[in-house]
Design an enzyme around this catalytic site. Structure first.
Site, PDB file in Angstrom:
ATOM      1  N   LYS A 142       1.135  -0.872   0.151  1.00  0.00           N
ATOM      2  CA  LYS A 142      -0.041  -0.267  -0.282  1.00  0.00           C
ATOM      3  C   LYS A 142       0.656   1.002  -0.276  1.00  0.00           C
ATOM      4  O   LYS A 142       0.212   2.149  -0.739  1.00  0.00           O
ATOM      5  CB  LYS A 142      -0.603   0.129   1.623  1.00  0.00           C
ATOM      6  N   LYS A 185     -12.595  -2.773  -6.365  1.00  0.00           N
ATOM      7  CA  LYS A 185     -13.552  -1.696  -6.208  1.00  0.00           C
ATOM      8  C   LYS A 185     -11.805  -0.845  -6.627  1.00  0.00           C
ATOM      9  O   LYS A 185     -11.846   0.758  -7.280  1.00  0.00           O
ATOM     10  CB  LYS A 185     -13.862  -1.039  -5.013  1.00  0.00           C
ATOM     11  N   LYS A 197      -6.723  -9.861  -7.566  1.00  0.00           N
ATOM     12  CA  LYS A 197      -7.849  -9.988  -6.758  1.00  0.00           C
ATOM     13  C   LYS A 197      -9.180  -9.243  -7.440  1.00  0.00           C
ATOM     14  O   LYS A 197      -9.243  -7.994  -7.620  1.00  0.00           O
ATOM     15  CB  LYS A 197      -8.110  -9.805  -5.408  1.00  0.00           C
TER      16      LYS A 197
END
Length: 331
Positions: A110, A196, A193
């Site tokens: 991240k 959104k 994966k």
């Protein structure tokens, strides 16, 4: 069995959330004591628009209830309404070696090349995850492959706390792998994966998508020119095909082998329309209920208040025990 699981308040579910976790949540409600929470404290580890985050929390409640989570059978709440999460997280942060957090792959993914600009909250995210579970003396935590590392850390943190304080403050939770849990991948890349955050809306099925959009996305899903085989082993090098078979099996509550037995030798020209019809039949009722529920903000807030009161009462004894174990005066 007491299970605890959370979901990011992104405002709406997509098919990966639903098949990967929520279907199992719905089944678990009848098998034991369940706490499901919106991870709004986790959400603020990165920048958020305040009004959008609040709206997303309410939208997610509507989506979860529409998908079958029953506030009468389980405890549905948001972290921010339960102080135990933040209180316990600080006590655990003070007891967690930085070396353990340095090994967490999610922070590396991240933060990317901007590690020095990432928030301390993002770095300590796994400790808050541990607090989310340990506060409730959870015996089991539903996890996918990408969350096993964080549950292992939660167990390590609990064991270290117990050892350091000479107490048995925390239960060490076990992973719960649902029988029908599915790892749903992107419709555009079978190795990524479904998410959104993917810039392409064609990569996912949103639970708010209308019937026509669901069918169109599935018919446009990336595949290959080969016919379907009669066994899963032959799909190991065909990730997009394997993903669509997995989606069909999860929606139909069938084994993947059973799906292949029906479609072996057929191409995607036959399979995709059948998958689209199945998806529409399963998801359309959920979407219609979601659209109705989301209009009732007062009812949604009542669900969160009630669930948070129950969760707070359940967590308080453990948090007080942790304070006492550390010698922190409370009375």
């Amino acid at each position: 069995m007491r299970t605890v699981s959370g979901i990011q308040p992104t405002g709406n579910l997509h098919l990966g959330n639903y098949l990967g976790a929520i279907k199992n949540w719905v089944k678990m409600q009848d098998e034991g004591e369940c706490l499901f929470f919106l991870a709004d404290l986790h959400a603020i580890t990165v920048h958020n628009d305040a009004a959008e985050l609040a709206g997303n929390c309410r939208e997610m409640v509507a989506a979860l209830v529409a998908a079958g989570v029953d506030p009468e059978k389980s405890i549905l709440f948001n972290q921010a309404r339960v102080p135990a999460h933040a209180e316990l997280a600080w006590m655990l942060i003070c007891n967690t070696p930085m070396g353990w957090l340095d090994r967490m792959t999610q922070f590396k993914e991240k933060s990317g090349k901007h590690k020095q600009r990432a928030s301390l909250g993002l770095y300590g995210y796994p400790v808050l995850q541990a607090a989310d579970v340990l506060a409730y003396q959870a015996t089991h935590v539903p996890v996918g492959e990408d969350q096993k590392q964080h549950l292992e850390l939660a167990r390590d943190i609990a064991a270290k706390f117990n050892s350091d304080t000479g107490t048995e403050t925390f239960v060490l939770p076990e992973p719960f792998i649902g029988k029908t849990a599915a790892r749903i991948m992107s419709l555009r890349d079978g190795n990524a994966k479904m998410s959104k955050s993917d810039p392409s809306d064609l990569s996912r099925i949103n639970m708010s998508d209308d019937d026509e959009t669901i069918a169109r996305k599935l018919k446009k899903a990336k595949t290959d020119p080969e016919p379907l085989p009669d066994n899963m082993a032959d799909l190991d090098d065909r990730p997009e095909a394997k993903n669509l078979i997995g989606i069909y099996a999860a929606l139909a509550d069938q084994s993947q082998d059973a799906v292949l037995a029906e479609y072996a030798g057929k191409g995607f020209g036959d399979f995709k329309p059948a998958l689209a019809d199945l998806a529409v039949s399963k998801l359309s009722p959920i979407r219609k209920r979601f659209e109705e529920l989301r209009k009732h903000q007062t009812a949604i807030d009542a669900i969160l208040r009630s669930g948070s009161e129950k969760a707070s009462a359940m967590a308080r004894p453990t948090v007080e025990a942790a304070y006492a174990a550390l010698g922190l005066l409370r009375n």
